[in-house]
Motif scaffolding. Sequence first.
Motif, PDB file in Angstrom:
ATOM      1  N   MET A   2       0.696  -1.429  -0.040  1.00 52.90           N
ATOM      2  CA  MET A   2      -0.068   0.099   0.012  1.00 52.90           C
ATOM      3  C   MET A   2       0.827   1.341   0.133  1.00 52.90           C
ATOM      4  O   MET A   2       1.889   1.167   0.593  1.00 52.90           O
ATOM      5  CB  MET A   2      -0.790   0.055   1.390  1.00 52.90           C
ATOM      6  CG  MET A   2      -2.143   0.855   1.265  1.00 52.90           C
ATOM      7  SD  MET A   2      -3.320   0.443   2.529  1.00 52.90           S
ATOM      8  CE  MET A   2      -2.963  -1.352   2.447  1.00 52.90           C
ATOM      9  N   ASP A   3       0.401   2.176  -0.696  1.00 60.94           N
ATOM     10  CA  ASP A   3       1.095   3.520  -0.706  1.00 60.94           C
ATOM     11  C   ASP A   3       0.594   4.280   0.595  1.00 60.94           C
ATOM     12  O   ASP A   3      -0.410   4.209   1.093  1.00 60.94           O
ATOM     13  CB  ASP A   3       0.579   4.582  -1.941  1.00 60.94           C
ATOM     14  CG  ASP A   3       1.179   4.274  -3.240  1.00 60.94           C
ATOM     15  OD1 ASP A   3       2.148   3.448  -3.268  1.00 60.94           O
ATOM     16  OD2 ASP A   3       0.350   4.584  -4.276  1.00 60.94           O
ATOM     17  N   ASN A 170      -5.474   0.874  -3.225  1.00 58.61           N
ATOM     18  CA  ASN A 170      -5.552   0.668  -4.627  1.00 58.61           C
ATOM     19  C   ASN A 170      -6.951   0.516  -5.170  1.00 58.61           C
ATOM     20  O   ASN A 170      -7.459  -0.682  -4.897  1.00 58.61           O
ATOM     21  CB  ASN A 170      -4.730  -0.600  -5.163  1.00 58.61           C
ATOM     22  CG  ASN A 170      -4.637  -0.716  -6.589  1.00 58.61           C
ATOM     23  OD1 ASN A 170      -5.285  -0.082  -7.323  1.00 58.61           O
ATOM     24  ND2 ASN A 170      -4.135  -1.751  -7.002  1.00 58.61           N
ATOM     25  N   ASP A 172      -8.127  -0.187  -7.763  1.00 59.33           N
ATOM     26  CA  ASP A 172      -8.343  -1.200  -8.711  1.00 59.33           C
ATOM     27  C   ASP A 172      -8.713  -2.393  -8.201  1.00 59.33           C
ATOM     28  O   ASP A 172      -9.174  -3.435  -8.865  1.00 59.33           O
ATOM     29  CB  ASP A 172      -7.041  -1.570  -9.746  1.00 59.33           C
ATOM     30  CG  ASP A 172      -6.555  -0.210 -10.432  1.00 59.33           C
ATOM     31  OD1 ASP A 172      -7.607   0.514 -10.707  1.00 59.33           O
ATOM     32  OD2 ASP A 172      -5.497  -0.180 -10.857  1.00 59.33           O
ATOM     33  N   LYS A 173      -8.379  -2.707  -6.900  1.00 62.87           N
ATOM     34  CA  LYS A 173      -8.861  -3.628  -6.214  1.00 62.87           C
ATOM     35  C   LYS A 173     -10.420  -3.732  -5.850  1.00 62.87           C
ATOM     36  O   LYS A 173     -10.932  -2.721  -5.727  1.00 62.87           O
ATOM     37  CB  LYS A 173      -8.198  -3.695  -4.516  1.00 62.87           C
ATOM     38  CG  LYS A 173      -8.470  -4.981  -3.908  1.00 62.87           C
ATOM     39  CD  LYS A 173      -7.529  -4.795  -2.649  1.00 62.87           C
ATOM     40  CE  LYS A 173      -7.802  -5.795  -1.588  1.00 62.87           C
ATOM     41  NZ  LYS A 173      -8.765  -5.532  -0.453  1.00 62.87           N
TER      42      LYS A 173
END
Length: 179
Positions: A2-3, A170, A172-173
């Motif tokens: 994770m960012d 994210n 996109d998850k």
Amino acid sequence: MMDKLLDGHQIEQIVEDLARRIAADQANGQPLMVVGLLKGCLPFMADLCRSLSGFGVRVEMEYLRVKSYLGRRSSGTVQIFELPEVDLVDREILLVDDILDTGLTLREVARFFRERGAGRVRTCVLLSKEGRDAAVVDYLGTTIPDVFVVGYGMDDAEQYRELPYIGIVNQDKPDASCA
Ligand code: IMP
Ligand code: MG
């Protein structure tokens, strides 16, 4: 992985600054009834109350269980499940939540306390997403971009609450609620 948006040290600074501002407004020596909104408030509320005590504020800690989110979106309604079993009349209340999105949760809960005769009802959130109407917040930690975040109490389908930092999911998850 994770960012990271905010690390533990940055969070600590934000919490201390919030506690300092709240303490400055609590100069009347009245004990403050801090009411955390479960489950996301937990690490934040613990750190905030410890910091408040360092600034000489006496606190009582109560919790409410509320639910407004469906997956990563506000459902538009707020359900309140558990209430403090204490007399709220004329009490100084500080409502504590992790993050502000639509503001619906805090608005509804603040109204609920006022209707039950509480005294001064103020609100505190660690984060607000940018561009939101923060009029409902008296003490705001910091503003973040419009992303879905987790950690330091905040979850994505009950995961990641335990992270000691705040990270960006994210997008996109897939949203677990839409599976
Ligand atoms: P509001 O009622 O729309 O202001 O939503 C606030 C509630 O939604 C918070 O108490 C959180 O539980 C949840 N929430 C909003 N945004 C996020 C996020 O980015 N990550 C995790 N939970 C969030
Ligand atoms: Mg919440």
